[in-house]
Enzyme design. Structure first.
Site, PDB file in Angstrom:
ATOM      1  N   SER A   1       0.830  -1.199   0.000  1.00 60.37           N
ATOM      2  CA  SER A   1       0.000   0.000   0.000  1.00 60.37           C
ATOM      3  C   SER A   1       0.875   1.264   0.000  1.00 60.37           C
ATOM      4  CB  SER A   1      -0.948  -0.039   1.198  1.00 60.37           C
ATOM      5  OG  SER A   1      -1.960   0.921   1.083  1.00 60.37           O
TER       6      SER A   1
ATOM      7  N   GLU B   1      -9.831  -3.435  -6.173  1.00 61.18           N
ATOM      8  CA  GLU B   1      -9.249  -2.379  -5.337  1.00 61.18           C
ATOM      9  C   GLU B   1      -9.349  -1.001  -5.990  1.00 61.18           C
ATOM     10  OE1 GLU B   1      -5.655  -3.277  -2.957  1.00 61.18           O
ATOM     11  OE2 GLU B   1      -5.314  -4.817  -4.466  1.00 61.18           O
TER      12      GLU B   1
ATOM     13  N   HIS C   1      -7.931  -5.259  -0.056  1.00 60.32           N
ATOM     14  CA  HIS C   1      -6.676  -4.518  -0.139  1.00 60.32           C
ATOM     15  C   HIS C   1      -5.654  -5.140   0.804  1.00 60.32           C
ATOM     16  CE1 HIS C   1      -3.994  -1.148  -0.674  1.00 60.32           C
ATOM     17  NE2 HIS C   1      -4.054  -0.825   0.607  1.00 60.32           N
TER      18      HIS C   1
END
Length: 301
Positions: free
Chosen positions: A146, A239, A269
């Site tokens: 991320s 996502e 995610h």
């Protein structure tokens, strides 16, 4: 689809996402994540978490027998407001055991402590520490998830510009574009089970504190990658950050790099974080471990 994936998707969509849509205090979000992550996703038995006297707080995570002389430098996610080596030891203990590698995790400064570019500077300091400890660039695999995946890619771009070339990079659902121009932010805003797309700009503004969102240290999608090493990008098709992964893969390929783009169906995610409960998470970590063995073996040869 595993029953675990269906259950976790439902829990995130109806339990976690509404909470994230309402939470406005970054420090509270950090504390909640820090308290619950190690309990919900605990480390494997006999995991070692060792502090090292680096310029930036840094811990080594390992599980099982690990080979010396090679290492993963992992930059954790958490939207630049949460996350730590302790919170991530569950996922990283599994990655360490699967890969046979020690994992260095810097606790870089979060936005509550210092705004951009503090996190990038701490990532650079962690790299410099490993190099000073005797690791060759070719024996270090960069990785991150991320926001940490975007940070790892920004670090890679900066290193390549200076002639330093790591063995490779593994990114789990990287956040590469803080201008928020990716099409999937809108097209997947209802499909994504955890990230509230409407809150993303708020986080960007808090992190950047007035800096340019297109700065390559924040948004590596706009960086140059001269002679990049092999890169693995794992992403989920639902996502909101899918476009970031797709465009980054295209940029690296256009720069002459070898990119392994691994697209997974209907996963949350950073599903790798849930490997202890989610078969797809463990499978993704094993894919990353195989990639690590491939690029580190090639680099050493």
């Amino acid at each position: 689809m595993s029953w675990q994936r269906r259950a976790i998707n439902a829990w995130m969509r109806y339990g976690m996402k509404p909470v994230l849509q309402l939470t406005s205090n970054p420090e509270l979000a950090r504390r909640v994540f820090e308290a619950f992550a190690p309990r919900l996703y605990p480390a494997l038995p006999f995991t070692r978490l060792q502090r090292r006297p680096a310029p930036v707080p840094l811990k080594l995570v390992s599980c099982g027998q690990v080979r010396r002389g090679q290492i993963i430098l992992f930059l954790h996610g958490g939207a630049y407001l949460a996350g730590s080596a302790r919170a991530y030891q569950g996922m990283l203990s599994r990655l360490s055991r699967a890969s046979g590698l020690e994992i260095a995790v810097p606790d870089y400064r979060l936005l509550q402590q210092a705004p951009f570019p503090a996190a990038y500077e701490d990532a650079r300091a962690a790299w410099a520490y490993l190099r000073q400890r005797g690791y060759a660039a070719r024996d270090i695999l960069l990785a991150g998830d991320s926001a940490g995946g975007g940070l790892a890619l920004a670090l890679l771009a900066g290193l390549l510009e200076e002639g330093e070339r790591p063995a490779g990079l593994a990114a789990f659902s990287p956040w590469c574009d803080l201008t928020l121009s990716g099409a999937s932010i809108q097209s997947n805003r209802n499909r994504d089970v955890i990230i509230p797309a409407g809150r993303m700009k708020e986080v960007v503004d808090q992190y950047l504190a007035g800096a340019d969102p297109a700065d390559v240290r924040a948004s590596p999608l706009f960086a140059r990658f001269p002679d990049p090493p092999p890169v693995l990008i794992q992403a989920g098709d639902s996502e909101v950050l899918l476009s970031d992964s797709q465009r980054m893969a295209q940029l690296l390929e256009a720069s002459g790099g070898e990119v392994r783009f691994s697209l997974w169906q209907d996963v949350p995610h950073v599903w790798q974080f849930m490997a202890g409960h989610l078969p797809e998470g463990q499978a993704a970590l094993e894919e990353a471990a195989a990639f690590a063995a491939d690029v580190l073996g090639s680099a050493s040869a």
